[in-house]
Design an enzyme around this catalytic site. Structure first.
Site, PDB file in Angstrom:
ATOM      1  N   LEU A  49     -59.963  -1.463 -56.919  1.00  0.00           N
ATOM      2  CA  LEU A  49     -59.926  -1.774 -58.340  1.00  0.00           C
ATOM      3  C   LEU A  49     -58.927  -0.822 -58.987  1.00  0.00           C
ATOM      4  O   LEU A  49     -58.779   0.322 -58.541  1.00  0.00           O
ATOM      5  CB  LEU A  49     -61.307  -1.576 -58.992  1.00  0.00           C
ATOM      6  CG  LEU A  49     -62.441  -2.504 -58.550  1.00  0.00           C
ATOM      7  CD1 LEU A  49     -63.739  -2.105 -59.247  1.00  0.00           C
ATOM      8  CD2 LEU A  49     -62.112  -3.961 -58.841  1.00  0.00           C
ATOM      9  N   ASP A  50     -58.246  -1.288 -60.025  1.00  0.00           N
ATOM     10  CA  ASP A  50     -57.354  -0.401 -60.765  1.00  0.00           C
ATOM     11  C   ASP A  50     -58.128   0.838 -61.210  1.00  0.00           C
ATOM     12  O   ASP A  50     -59.339   0.778 -61.462  1.00  0.00           O
ATOM     13  CB  ASP A  50     -56.795  -1.106 -62.002  1.00  0.00           C
ATOM     14  CG  ASP A  50     -55.895  -2.278 -61.654  1.00  0.00           C
ATOM     15  OD1 ASP A  50     -55.466  -2.379 -60.489  1.00  0.00           O
ATOM     16  OD2 ASP A  50     -55.637  -3.104 -62.556  1.00  0.00           O
ATOM     17  N   ARG A  51     -57.437   1.933 -61.354  1.00  0.00           N
ATOM     18  CA  ARG A  51     -58.088   3.196 -61.708  1.00  0.00           C
ATOM     19  C   ARG A  51     -58.920   3.072 -62.980  1.00  0.00           C
ATOM     20  O   ARG A  51     -60.005   3.651 -63.087  1.00  0.00           O
ATOM     21  CB  ARG A  51     -57.032   4.293 -61.887  1.00  0.00           C
ATOM     22  CG  ARG A  51     -57.606   5.682 -62.132  1.00  0.00           C
ATOM     23  CD  ARG A  51     -56.508   6.726 -62.192  1.00  0.00           C
ATOM     24  NE  ARG A  51     -55.668   6.559 -63.356  1.00  0.00           N
ATOM     25  CZ  ARG A  51     -55.892   7.141 -64.542  1.00  0.00           C
ATOM     26  NH1 ARG A  51     -56.937   7.932 -64.698  1.00  0.00           N
ATOM     27  NH2 ARG A  51     -55.071   6.944 -65.551  1.00  0.00           N
ATOM     28  N   VAL A  53     -60.404   0.443 -64.142  1.00  0.00           N
ATOM     29  CA  VAL A  53     -61.387  -0.641 -64.066  1.00  0.00           C
ATOM     30  C   VAL A  53     -62.663  -0.152 -63.389  1.00  0.00           C
ATOM     31  O   VAL A  53     -62.624   0.658 -62.464  1.00  0.00           O
ATOM     32  CB  VAL A  53     -60.799  -1.852 -63.308  1.00  0.00           C
ATOM     33  CG1 VAL A  53     -61.833  -2.962 -63.151  1.00  0.00           C
ATOM     34  CG2 VAL A  53     -59.566  -2.370 -64.044  1.00  0.00           C
TER      35      VAL A  53
END
Length: 210
Positions: A49-51, A53
């Site tokens: 997951l994006d940082r 998110v």
């Protein structure tokens, strides 16, 4: 960091915002080791997951489990469902967004391309509107492809950025990005049983407005 499930093959947890998915100081695997009380535990990232998110993730506890989960992801047998709060309102309650995206590595941004070319990849997602308020819409998202920042860029490029988005929006929202990994499903690498895990986002702004 909350653990939802753990056995000898996998760990399912809630990734906090501002934590990297990868195994490095302060990253999610390190937090999982701390939660398990074993600083030397073999914890392997199989999806990201994006940082910024948050939400549900599964990590492998050995090489064999990591290989099997990675294979399921490659073969599109790993289920992922997201929730997002976006600015504005989609015309249809359900639909599909399709774009051509390319990654600008120098700027560390994903952009919409007008035509096919080197480094350009097709990006497809399905959405369903679950709720609306005066300014926002709550959407459920299923990714057919897994491009970097795909959800964020596909909605922002249509003038409907995610609430809390800072990279692809100039709007100033007083919150973290409203993108949540809501549900995952996979075949357990040791037992062969299909398992699903889900968690609702916290009831804070902007989730509590829609």
């Amino acid at each position: 960091m909350e653990l939802l499930y753990a056995d000898s093959a996998v760990v399912v947890c809630i990734k906090p915002a501002r934590v990297l998915s990868t195994d490095e100081p302060g990253g999610l695997p390190e937090l999982v080791r701390q939660a398990l009380g074993n600083p030397k535990a073999d914890i392997r990232t199989v999806h990201r997951l994006d940082r910024v998110v948050s939400g549900v993730m599964v990590l492998a506890r050995n090489a064999e489990s990591a290989s099997e989960l990675s294979r399921q992801i490659r073969e599109d047998r790993f289920q992922k469902e997201y929730l997002a709060v976006i600015h504005g309102d989609l015309e249809a309650d359900r639909g599909t967004l399709t774009d051509l995206l390319y990654r600008d590595k120098a700027r560390r941004m994903t952009m919409v391309a007008k035509e096919p070319g080197k480094g350009v990849q097709e990006a497809i997602l399905d959405y369903a509107v679950l709720g609306r308020s005066a300014d926002f819409s709550l959407v459920r998202i299923h990714l057919r492809t897994g491009r970097t920042h795909q959800i964020r860029v596909q909605f922002a490029s249509r003038g409907m950025p995610l609430v809390g988005e800072r990279k692809y929006s100039t709007l100033e929202d007083p919150c973290e990005i409203a993108l949540w990994s809501h549900k995952i499903g996979f075949t357990h690498p040791a037992t062969g049983k299909f398992m699903t895990f889900s968690q609702k986002p916290p009831e804070v702004y902007p989730w509590d407005t829609v």
